[in-house]
Design an enzyme around this catalytic site. Structure first.
Site, PDB file in Angstrom:
ATOM      1  N   HIS A   1       7.861   1.631  -0.478  1.00  0.00           N
ATOM      2  CA  HIS A   1       6.469   1.252  -0.215  1.00  0.00           C
ATOM      3  C   HIS A   1       5.476   2.196  -0.891  1.00  0.00           C
ATOM      4  CE1 HIS A   1       3.609  -1.341   1.622  1.00  0.00           C
ATOM      5  NE2 HIS A   1       3.138  -0.470   2.496  1.00  0.00           N
TER       6      HIS A   1
ATOM      7  N   HIS B   1       3.868   6.471   5.213  1.00  0.00           N
ATOM      8  CA  HIS B   1       3.464   5.547   4.158  1.00  0.00           C
ATOM      9  C   HIS B   1       3.533   6.192   2.769  1.00  0.00           C
ATOM     10  CE1 HIS B   1       2.166   1.884   6.153  1.00  0.00           C
ATOM     11  NE2 HIS B   1       1.700   1.439   4.996  1.00  0.00           N
TER      12      HIS B   1
ATOM     13  N   SER C   1       0.686   7.457   8.495  1.00  0.00           N
ATOM     14  CA  SER C   1       0.030   7.822   7.238  1.00  0.00           C
ATOM     15  C   SER C   1       0.435   9.231   6.821  1.00  0.00           C
ATOM     16  CB  SER C   1      -1.491   7.768   7.414  1.00  0.00           C
ATOM     17  OG  SER C   1      -2.145   8.308   6.287  1.00  0.00           O
TER      18      SER C   1
ATOM     19  N   GLU D   1       6.478  -4.456   8.114  1.00  0.00           N
ATOM     20  CA  GLU D   1       6.119  -3.053   8.278  1.00  0.00           C
ATOM     21  C   GLU D   1       5.958  -2.789   9.779  1.00  0.00           C
ATOM     22  OE1 GLU D   1       3.197  -1.361   5.631  1.00  0.00           O
ATOM     23  OE2 GLU D   1       3.034  -3.237   4.522  1.00  0.00           O
TER      24      GLU D   1
ATOM     25  N   TYR E   1       2.822  -6.996   8.543  1.00  0.00           N
ATOM     26  CA  TYR E   1       3.095  -5.979   9.569  1.00  0.00           C
ATOM     27  C   TYR E   1       3.773  -6.568  10.798  1.00  0.00           C
ATOM     28  CZ  TYR E   1       0.656  -2.204   7.201  1.00  0.00           C
ATOM     29  OH  TYR E   1       0.316  -1.217   6.319  1.00  0.00           O
TER      30      TYR E   1
ATOM     31  N   ASP F   1       9.592  11.805 -19.359  1.00  0.00           N
ATOM     32  CA  ASP F   1       8.536  11.202 -18.538  1.00  0.00           C
ATOM     33  C   ASP F   1       8.984  10.858 -17.126  1.00  0.00           C
ATOM     34  OD1 ASP F   1       9.987   8.843 -18.784  1.00  0.00           O
ATOM     35  OD2 ASP F   1       8.537   7.823 -20.057  1.00  0.00           O
TER      36      ASP F   1
ATOM     37  N   ASP G   1       9.954  13.430 -15.193  1.00  0.00           N
ATOM     38  CA  ASP G   1       9.808  14.717 -14.510  1.00  0.00           C
ATOM     39  C   ASP G   1       8.424  14.866 -13.894  1.00  0.00           C
ATOM     40  OD1 ASP G   1      12.209  16.667 -14.963  1.00  0.00           O
ATOM     41  OD2 ASP G   1      11.990  15.584 -16.849  1.00  0.00           O
TER      42      ASP G   1
ATOM     43  N   THR H   1       5.491  16.452 -16.157  1.00  0.00           N
ATOM     44  CA  THR H   1       4.899  15.746 -17.291  1.00  0.00           C
ATOM     45  C   THR H   1       4.034  14.577 -16.831  1.00  0.00           C
ATOM     46  OG1 THR H   1       6.757  14.221 -17.549  1.00  0.00           O
ATOM     47  CG2 THR H   1       6.872  16.317 -18.747  1.00  0.00           C
TER      48      THR H   1
END
Length: 688
Positions: free
Chosen positions: A142, A250, A302, A462, A498, A625, A627, A630
């Site tokens: 998510h 989340h 959250s 959710e 949800y 790209d 990592d 970066t």
């Protein structure tokens, strides 16, 4: 050059109201029992009673001018990559019966039937019925920082300007590849269970709704959060080879203003454990260790601890992503390292498709001694308000009952001819009847998976923490097992908003407004998962339920890349801005290239950049790209040219020496031919 759609705006729902209804659907494959692998053996005599397989694959979608769906914003467009998206698969085979399950965790925002059906079709072509709709669980983390447009449900493709075939294919092919690799990796092993507590990686973003729940439920969450971190540890030959963690928070540490593809906090937790701790090379198909960080009942949890987007524990969204991800890793690692409970027993599974609209719920599940019925799917005005703690919507919409008087008047007028729907959904102020419009699902998969004494409840919702608690209690009671051994895996196999408790629904925060089938949706889900639990306990097959419809229309409204051209005075791969001559650890290296549009080739399984260190007469890649250190950033440069900025944050432990940065891309000619391009920066030094 890529043509742009001129539409701009903020709200998914406002756009939805302007779109004509269309049908949507998906299909399902025929299930069959799983054959045994070789000879049947008595598991009680085996030191390693299971076959365990692991696999990782790249699922990264369109890195530029793709559109995210999870914040519901028309202006959330991808502009590059920070962390590549991965699918991580574990296969567990009971060596006694040959039954197997597949557990996939993908760095995506939502899981849709469109993806699941395509995955099943590809697996069926390779393995027949060995892997099928009943024994495969595909869940997502998510993350809200990835491109969308891979659903057959019109609601979720509105803000993405329709269907995006490239992103869909990357998701499907990557999941299949992760399962292929896990299948090839199968070997005798053991599984163990660990638990720990994590109290500083989540906050309840819907506290007023939570406070309406009964004291018996709230007492399980003293700070209104679920602090349990659960880990399955996989070992083979006496060595640990993988971990699968469930913890609810989340994937919104990165805000809707971010345009770089990211797996968010769970993506970083996996990256940290695999690559930064265990040195996994993602471009090698045989990793030594796989760590998946899955979601559970995170509906009201959250990661923004100060309950505002991009805040807590700092005001830097990148720092927060890393901190919250690190905390999840640390809790998972503590559970992983402690003396663990061995998993023992059979592997099994049940799945049914359920018509969620107008489903009669028996009194034993409603809690008031009466039968009730779920409603036709709708979204409320509070859904349009968004989660103010993670991603607010337009200011004209507010969370809570009675806070949208204008919408309430519109609702009363619009649904006067359908007073039954309005009464059924009360106290929701209906904004959009997605069910009758064909914008969202009606038939959904409900799944129960057994791994020894562990039971995983798989849902396309959710769930809030209280909804998750009630699910665990119900399944534990039906099976006669410890409630601690029941795990709720939300965000799995499909998506339908949800799942709140009836008490939380009455408050009509964002979560209640996005509980689409009305106040009795959770009791209905408890009823259906109880049926699967009863079937599993009795050893009988579950009723498959109604057949889901086939794939829907996949209209694409955003044109593809027409052609590329280098900027005037440059060639593809030329360096526009060179790095400095030297850098210290902790500084950022930045190089700008004349490039091309990344949609020409997503480089799935590859990279758009490499950071290389000179070793002898050659060069050794130290980062790409995928990592954390970066960032690959794309932007339009005039009409058809592209400017690519690559940055590298020099790690504190970077070896001193000579370095360079490489760019790799692909350019599209006017006639449609696509040709690889590349460039290299000048050398620069990292000082001791």
């Amino acid at each position: 050059m890529m043509m742009r759609n001129p539409i701009r705006g903020r709200s998914l729902v406002l756009a939805a109201l302007m779109v004509a209804p269309a049908s949507l659907a998906f299909g399902c494959s025929v299930d069959a029992s799983s054959p045994a692998d070789g000879k049947s053996e008595n598991a009680a005599t085996l030191d390693e009673p299971y076959l365990v397989g692991r696999g990782i694959a790249d699922i990264t979608g369109e890195a530029a001018e793709g559109h995210g769906a999870n914040y519901g914003r028309l202006d959330q467009t991808t502009v590059g990559i920070h962390i590549r998206q991965r699918a991580r698969a574990f296969i567990v085979v009971d060596r006694t019966t040959g039954k197997r399950v597949v557990l996939v965790t993908a760095d995506e925002g939502s899981m849709y039937a469109s993806v699941r059906q395509a995955v099943l079709a590809k697996l069926n072509a390779k393995y027949g019925s060995l892997y099928n709709e009943r024994n495969i669980l595909i869940a997502v983390t998510h993350t809200h920082g990835t491109p969308g447009g891979y659903s057959d449900y019109n609601l979720y493709n509105i803000v993405t300007f329709g269907f995006h075939q490239q992103t869909f294919d990357a998701f499907v092919d990557g999941v299949v590849e992760s399962i292929d690799r896990a299948h090839a990796d199968l070997a005798p092993g053991t599984i163990s269970l660990g638990r720990s507590q994590l109290s500083d990686a989540s906050a309840n973003r819907s506290r007023q709704a939570f406070d309406l729940d009964p004291a018996a439920d709230k007492s399980q969450f003293p700070n209104a959060i679920d602090t349990t971190s659960v880990v399955l540890r996989f070992d083979r030959g006496g060595s640990s080879v993988g971990a699968l963690n469930w913890f609810p928070t989340h994937g919104t540490s990165m805000t809707g203003d971010n345009g770089l593809i990211t797996g968010d906090n769970k993506g970083y937790a996996a990256l940290h454990w695999e690559r930064e701790i265990n040195g996994v090379n993602y471009r090698n198909p045989g990793p030594s260790f796989v760590a998946a960080f899955a979601q559970t009942n995170a509906g009201d949890m959250s990661p923004n601890l100060d309950l505002k987007p991009g805040t807590g524990p700092t005001n830097d969204q990148f720092a927060n992503t890393r901190i919250i991800g690190t905390r999840q890793y640390q809790a998972a690692r503590a559970a992983f390292d402690q003396p663990a409970e061995a998993i023992a027993g059979s592997v099994d599974y049940r799945l049914s498709y359920v018509e969620m609209e107008k489903l009669t719920v028996r009194p034993e599940f409603t809690g008031d001694g009466q039968s009730h019925t779920t409603c036709g799917a709708t979204l409320g005005a509070s859904f349009a308000a968004g989660s103010t703690e993670d991603g607010p919507g337009p200011e004209i919409f507010k969370e809570g009952v009675g806070n949208n008087p204008l919408i309430q008047k519109v609702t009363e007028a619009r649904y006067k001819a359908s007073d039954e729907l309005r009464r059924c959904q009360a106290p929701k102020d209906i904004l959009l009847d997605t069910g009758s419009l064909g914008f969202t699902a009606k038939i959904l998969p409900i799944q129960l998976v057994r791994l020894g004494q562990i039971y995983v409840v798989s849902l396309p919702f959710e769930p809030t923490v209280v909804a998750g608690l009630r699910l665990r209690r119900t399944v534990a009671q039906r099976l006669g097992v410890d409630v601690k051994n029941v795990i709720v895996a939300g965000y799995a196999n499909d998506y339908a908003g949800y799942l709140t408790s009836p008490e939380e629904y009455d408050h009509q925060d964002y979560e209640g407004g996005h509980t689409m089938y009305g106040r009795w949706q959770l009791p209905a889900t408890l009823q259906e998962i109880s049926r699967l639990a009863d079937d599993l306990k009795a050893g009988r097959a579950s009723t498959p339920g109604p057949n889901p419809p086939g794939p829907g229309g996949r209209e694409a409204f955003q044109p593809g890349v027409v052609f590329d051209a280098p900027a005037i005075g440059y060639n593809y791969g030329d360096v526009v801005t060179q790095p400095q001559a030297s850098y210290a650890r902790g500084q950022q290296v930045s190089v700008v290239f004349d490039g091309a549009h990344p949609k020409n080739n997503l480089h799935r399984g590859g990279t758009f950049l490499e950071v290389q260190r000179k070793v002898g007469d050659g060069w050794q890649t130290v980062a790409d790209d995928g990592d954390w250190s970066t960032k690959y950033h794309w932007e339009r440069w005039g009409v058809a040219a592209s400017r690519v900025t690559i940055t590298w944050d020099v790690p504190a432990d970077a070896a001193a020496g000579t370095y360079r940065i490489l760019y790799q891309g692909d350019a599209k000619e006017i006639g449609g031919t696509i040709t690889p391009i590349a460039g290299a920066s000048r050398e620069f030094a990292i000082s001791p």
